[in-house]
Design a protein around this motif. Structure first.
Motif, PDB file in Angstrom:
ATOM      1  N   GLN A   5      15.422   2.091  -1.854  1.00 31.73           N
ATOM      2  CA  GLN A   5      14.272   1.194  -2.001  1.00 31.73           C
ATOM      3  C   GLN A   5      13.182   1.516  -0.987  1.00 31.73           C
ATOM      4  O   GLN A   5      12.020   1.191  -1.207  1.00 31.73           O
ATOM      5  N   ALA A   6      13.553   2.131   0.124  1.00 29.68           N
ATOM      6  CA  ALA A   6      12.572   2.516   1.142  1.00 29.68           C
ATOM      7  C   ALA A   6      11.839   3.796   0.746  1.00 29.68           C
ATOM      8  O   ALA A   6      10.925   4.218   1.439  1.00 29.68           O
ATOM      9  N   ILE A  79      14.599   2.932   7.883  1.00 30.92           N
ATOM     10  CA  ILE A  79      13.794   1.892   7.225  1.00 30.92           C
ATOM     11  C   ILE A  79      12.654   1.443   8.135  1.00 30.92           C
ATOM     12  O   ILE A  79      11.527   1.223   7.677  1.00 30.92           O
ATOM     13  N   LYS A  82      10.085   4.315   8.029  1.00 32.31           N
ATOM     14  CA  LYS A  82       9.501   4.518   6.698  1.00 32.31           C
ATOM     15  C   LYS A  82       8.669   3.316   6.242  1.00 32.31           C
ATOM     16  O   LYS A  82       7.618   3.492   5.636  1.00 32.31           O
ATOM     17  N   GLN A  83       9.164   2.096   6.539  1.00 30.60           N
ATOM     18  CA  GLN A  83       8.505   0.900   6.021  1.00 30.60           C
ATOM     19  C   GLN A  83       7.916  -0.007   7.102  1.00 30.60           C
ATOM     20  O   GLN A  83       7.273  -0.997   6.774  1.00 30.60           O
ATOM     21  N   TRP A  85       9.588  -1.949   9.078  1.00 30.00           N
ATOM     22  CA  TRP A  85      10.388  -3.182   9.152  1.00 30.00           C
ATOM     23  C   TRP A  85      11.398  -3.035  10.292  1.00 30.00           C
ATOM     24  O   TRP A  85      12.427  -2.393  10.167  1.00 30.00           O
ATOM     25  N   THR A 125      15.767  -8.111   4.989  1.00 32.32           N
ATOM     26  CA  THR A 125      15.367  -6.743   4.639  1.00 32.32           C
ATOM     27  C   THR A 125      15.350  -6.561   3.127  1.00 32.32           C
ATOM     28  O   THR A 125      14.419  -5.963   2.581  1.00 32.32           O
ATOM     29  N   GLN A 129      12.052  -5.630   1.042  1.00 32.13           N
ATOM     30  CA  GLN A 129      11.980  -4.461   0.168  1.00 32.13           C
ATOM     31  C   GLN A 129      11.719  -4.848  -1.283  1.00 32.13           C
ATOM     32  O   GLN A 129      11.214  -4.035  -2.050  1.00 32.13           O
ATOM     33  N   ASP A 132       6.138  -6.495  -2.525  1.00 30.98           N
ATOM     34  CA  ASP A 132       5.097  -5.597  -2.031  1.00 30.98           C
ATOM     35  C   ASP A 132       4.206  -6.337  -1.035  1.00 30.98           C
ATOM     36  O   ASP A 132       4.479  -7.465  -0.658  1.00 30.98           O
ATOM     37  N   GLN A 133       3.125  -5.736  -0.620  1.00 31.60           N
ATOM     38  CA  GLN A 133       2.241  -6.307   0.404  1.00 31.60           C
ATOM     39  C   GLN A 133       1.652  -7.659  -0.015  1.00 31.60           C
ATOM     40  O   GLN A 133       1.345  -8.483   0.815  1.00 31.60           O
TER      41      GLN A 133
END
Length: 140
Positions: A5-6, A79, A82-83, A85, A125, A129, A132-133
């Protein structure tokens, strides 16, 4: 919550899936052979609660737990990078440190608090995931 998912490309490959399955099977077998097979339990009252403990002390560190902790910590770092978080990393780190460092608390239940923090961060988490924003659920 997952590396897939990331958007981690290597986490979406077939070899990674088989490696994860093989690691899981190996850890289950390791835990069975080192902890469960030949286990002899005795009742124990501690702080007004009945629990059961192994008659013989553990022969070494809990390897399965150590490997799972390292995998969670590594995944949390990926994660985070990449994200962005960080909470999964913080909870994984707190779980490892909290379990490794003896605390001056009369109860062993403090470890359960660290596990609860980790579980809540895993749920957070997964929620992060899945959104979205704008807060809208992402298509899978």
């Amino acid at each position: 919550m997952s590396l897939k998912q990331a958007g981690v490309s290597w986490a979406q490959t077939v070899w990674f899936r088989w490696a994860a399955i093989a690691l899981t099977a190996a850890l289950v077998l390791l835990e069975f052979l080192t902890e469960v097979r030949g286990l002899s339990l005795q009742p124990r009252w501690e702080y007004g609660t009945l629990s059961y403990t192994n008659v013989e002390p553990s022969s070494g560190p809990p390897l399965m737990i150590l490997v799972v902790s390292v995998v969670l910590l590594a995944a949390s770092i990926v994660i985070w990078r990449k994200q962005g978080w960080v909470w999964f990393f913080i909870s994984s780190f707190v779980m490892i440190v909290g379990s490794a460092v003896p605390l001056p608390v009369a109860s062993g239940a403090v470890t359960n608090l660290f596990e609860l923090v980790l579980i809540v961060s895993l749920l957070a988490t997964a929620w992060f995931q899945g959104n979205d924003q704008k807060g809208e659920p992402q298509a899978t």
